[in-house]
Structures are given as structure tokens and as C-alpha cells.
Scaffold this motif. Structure first.
Motif, PDB file in Angstrom:
ATOM      1  N   UNK A   1       0.821  -1.194   0.000  1.00  0.00           N
ATOM      2  CA  UNK A   1       0.000   0.000   0.000  1.00  0.00           C
ATOM      3  C   UNK A   1       0.854   1.243   0.000  1.00  0.00           C
ATOM      4  N   UNK A   2       0.209   2.368   0.352  1.00  0.00           N
ATOM      5  CA  UNK A   2       0.926   3.652   0.336  1.00  0.00           C
ATOM      6  C   UNK A   2       2.090   3.650   1.313  1.00  0.00           C
ATOM      7  N   UNK A   3       1.979   2.847   2.374  1.00  0.00           N
ATOM      8  CA  UNK A   3       3.049   2.798   3.380  1.00  0.00           C
ATOM      9  C   UNK A   3       4.231   1.954   2.932  1.00  0.00           C
ATOM     10  N   UNK A   4       4.126   1.332   1.753  1.00  0.00           N
ATOM     11  CA  UNK A   4       5.227   0.513   1.256  1.00  0.00           C
ATOM     12  C   UNK A   4       4.983  -0.960   1.493  1.00  0.00           C
ATOM     13  N   UNK A   5       6.051  -1.695   1.760  1.00  0.00           N
ATOM     14  CA  UNK A   5       5.979  -3.132   2.002  1.00  0.00           C
ATOM     15  C   UNK A   5       5.934  -3.365   3.508  1.00  0.00           C
ATOM     16  N   UNK A   6       4.733  -3.426   4.056  1.00  0.00           N
ATOM     17  CA  UNK A   6       4.575  -3.625   5.493  1.00  0.00           C
ATOM     18  C   UNK A   6       4.406  -5.112   5.784  1.00  0.00           C
ATOM     19  N   UNK A   7       5.266  -5.706   6.643  1.00  0.00           N
ATOM     20  CA  UNK A   7       5.135  -7.137   6.931  1.00  0.00           C
ATOM     21  C   UNK A   7       3.795  -7.459   7.582  1.00  0.00           C
ATOM     22  N   UNK A   8       3.165  -8.531   7.129  1.00  0.00           N
ATOM     23  CA  UNK A   8       1.957  -9.032   7.785  1.00  0.00           C
ATOM     24  C   UNK A   8       2.354  -9.759   9.064  1.00  0.00           C
ATOM     25  N   UNK A   9       1.362 -10.308   9.772  1.00  0.00           N
ATOM     26  CA  UNK A   9       1.669 -11.094  10.966  1.00  0.00           C
ATOM     27  C   UNK A   9       2.590 -12.255  10.619  1.00  0.00           C
ATOM     28  N   UNK A  10       2.297 -12.928   9.501  1.00  0.00           N
ATOM     29  CA  UNK A  10       3.149 -14.023   9.042  1.00  0.00           C
ATOM     30  C   UNK A  10       4.535 -13.493   8.671  1.00  0.00           C
ATOM     31  N   UNK A  11       4.559 -12.311   8.055  1.00  0.00           N
ATOM     32  CA  UNK A  11       5.828 -11.721   7.659  1.00  0.00           C
ATOM     33  C   UNK A  11       6.687 -11.362   8.858  1.00  0.00           C
ATOM     34  N   UNK A  12       6.056 -10.820   9.902  1.00  0.00           N
ATOM     35  CA  UNK A  12       6.819 -10.468  11.104  1.00  0.00           C
ATOM     36  C   UNK A  12       7.391 -11.718  11.767  1.00  0.00           C
ATOM     37  N   UNK A  13       6.620 -12.795  11.768  1.00  0.00           N
ATOM     38  CA  UNK A  13       7.110 -14.040  12.349  1.00  0.00           C
ATOM     39  C   UNK A  13       8.304 -14.575  11.558  1.00  0.00           C
TER      40      UNK A  13
END
Length: 301
Positions: free
Chosen positions: A66-78
Motif C-alpha cells: 500500500x501507500x506505506x510501502x511493504x509492510x510485513x503481515x503477521x506471518x511476515x513479522x514471524x
């Protein structure tokens, strides 16, 4: 029971998987393909393809776009937490390997201008045969000392964690520079790079007056040297830059302390201790300035 053939196993994972996890960590840390591309040396298009392929291979959505860029999802943060462990292990192996063939490498992080200053004057505080080998990591973000991303960080504030040790080496001042006081336009950061206090100050005070922008501080200096506009720079970097003069006094709001920071557990390591002593002594010396007569001091505009 799940199909044992439905997910990759260690036996069939390819080496490229490990590379992609490292690239994923860079994108997730920065939240931006542009910044990750600067760190990794790959193009934004290549990183985008690799992240899409990684999501397909793992069967999980790792980023919210989105506009904020590539923000990690919950799975991404894990996954990022696991990738950090992989990076730390890889750095440990690299340090171990380097130690077999010479003095241990000491990883030092700093912002662009401090890193250039350290590199240009290396021969004044380090010699071949010293007990440590310098490894410079240029980054305007704080790299993780706790997880050993770097051994020493040069930062603009006192460390605020019990597990960090710090040495104050002085302070850094900023002023406004241009080819002459007649230049009125402003040079600022790109939309995705306003992380430094000087960048945020420029946007807040002169965002409507910007005539050129760049995500690279060195490019912003070059634009100022071309006569396009004014730019905020640290005095130790800009006072000796060809073609630039101060067109303001010191911007007091941007004056900050300068600290050498390392982990409490490693500050007595012989190589790191030697690096701390050498760099600290160097940074405490007066930094070269142009003759005051060549740099007019005007009010901040």
C-alpha cells in the motif's frame, strides 16, 4: 493429516531459498523496495519478483502492499524473526572465516557523512597489522547491535538500553549551504527517505520551496553544488565541500551529540576494544573547517 509432499522440506530446499530469506529480511526491515535495493544492490523490480516468488513458495502472504510501502503481515513479522537468526548465524560464520586469515573484522555503522569521513581519514587511526580490520556499513537507520548486525554504531544520542555501552565523542552541527546566498530554492529528501532529523526539518520548514529531491544525501550535496538550491548538511562534511558556502548560522534544532555505541558483552573483546579506542580518539579531534572568511554566516531562512 496433511500431505507430506505439500510443503518444502530441508532435503529439497534450494540454496536460493536462503538467499531469498536474506532479501526478504532487507525488505521487511526497511518497509521499502527502494531502501532494500540500496542495501542489497539489486533492482526494485528484481526484489519485487523475488518477494512474490517467496510468497508463492511458502504459501503465505508476507507483505501488505500500500501507500506505506511493504509492510510485513503477521506471518511476515514471524518470518522476519527467524530470518534475523539466520542473518546472525551467517555473520558469525563470516566473522569466524575472516578470523582464520587475519585480524577479526569489526563492523561499524554510521550515517552517510560520518562513514565517508571515517573512510577518507582511515590512515590516521588504523594501519595494516592492527588488531582489527574495519568493515564499514553505511546506514542512516540504527542497525541492531543486540543481534550483532554491527559491532559498533555511531549514533546521535546516548544509548538508552542497559545492554548497550556508549562513549560520547562530541557533537554534530548543521547549517544551510548553497553556491551563494542568492540561491533561494531548496533541495530535500524523496518521500520515502525522511528519516534523518535534517530531512524532516527541511520538509517541515521548506517543503513548499523544494525544487529538487533525492533519496541520497551525496546527490543532494551535488545538486547544491550545481547551484540548483539550498541544502541542510552537517558542517564537518560541507564546510570543505568545493563550491559551497554557508548561507545560515548553525541550525540549533539539529545539533546533536555523537556517541560510539557497542554491546556491553563485547566491549572488552580485544578487536572491538582496539577499534573503539582508535575511532573515539579520531572523532574527538577537531574536524577541518574552511576559513570563516570564506563561509558567510547569515540568518536561518
Amino acid at each position: 493429516m496433511s500431505d507430506p509432499g505439500s510443503a518444502p522440506t530441508l532435503a529439497i530446499m534450494q540454496i536460493t531459498d536462503w538467499t531469498d530469506y536474506g532479501l526478504f529480511a532487507a525488505v521487511a526491515r526497511h518497509g521499502s523496495l527502494a531502501r532494500a535495493a540500496h542495501e542489497t544492490g539489486l533492482s526494485q523490480a528484481t526484489l519485487s519478483r523475488r518477494m512474490t516468488a517467496l510468497e508463492q513458495r511458502t504459501g503465505r502472504r508476507l507483505f501488505a502492499h500500500g501507500a506505506a510501502g511493504y509492510t510485513p503481515t503477521t506471518e511476515g513479522r514471524a518470518l522476519l524473526e527467524q530470518a534475523k537468526k539466520m542473518e546472525a548465524a551467517a555473520r558469525g560464520i563470516a566473522h569466524w572465516s575472516a578470523a582464520q586469515s587475519g585480524p577479526p573484522r569489526v563492523r561499524i555503522s554510521a550515517g552517510t557523512w560520518t562513514m565517508l569521513y571515517l573512510a577518507r581519514h582511515l590512515d590516521t587511526y588504523w594501519r595494516q597489522g592492527d588488531r582489527w580490520t574495519p568493515e564499514f556499513v553505511s546506514c542512516n537507520l540504527d542497525m541492531d547491535i543486540e543481534r550483532r548486525e554491527v559491532d559498533i554504531g555511531i549514533r546521535n544520542r546516548r544509548p538508552n538500553h542497559d545492554w548497550l555501552a556508549g562513549r560520547r565523542t562530541g557533537h554534530v552541527e548543521h547549517a544551510i549551504y548553497a553556491t551563494s546566498a542568492n540561491v533561494k530554492g531548496w533541495i530535500g529528501p524523496s518521500d520515502d527517505t525522511a528519516t534523518l532529523p535534517s530531512e524532516a526539518w527541511t520538509i517541515a520548514h521548506h517543503g513548499d520551496d523544494m525544487v529538487a529531491v533525492s533519496n541520497d544525501p551525496q546527490v543532494r550535496m551535488a545538486l547544491a553544488q550545481s547551484g540548483v538550491g539550498r541544502v541542510v548538511l552537517p558542517t564537518f562534511a560541507a564546510d570543505t565541500a568545493p563550491g559551497l558556502v554557508r548561507v545560515s548560522g548553525i541550525v540549533d534544532a539539529l545539533t546533536s551529540e555523537e556517541w560510539l555505541v557497542c554491546h556491553q558483552d563485547t566491549r572488552h573483546d580485544p578487536a572491538i576494544r582496539a577499534a573503539l579506542d582508535a575511532i573515539s580518539g579520531f572523532l574527538k579531534r577537531p574536524r577541518p573547517l574552511r576559513d570563516a572568511a570564506e563561509s558567510p554566516t547569515l540568518s536561518v531562512g
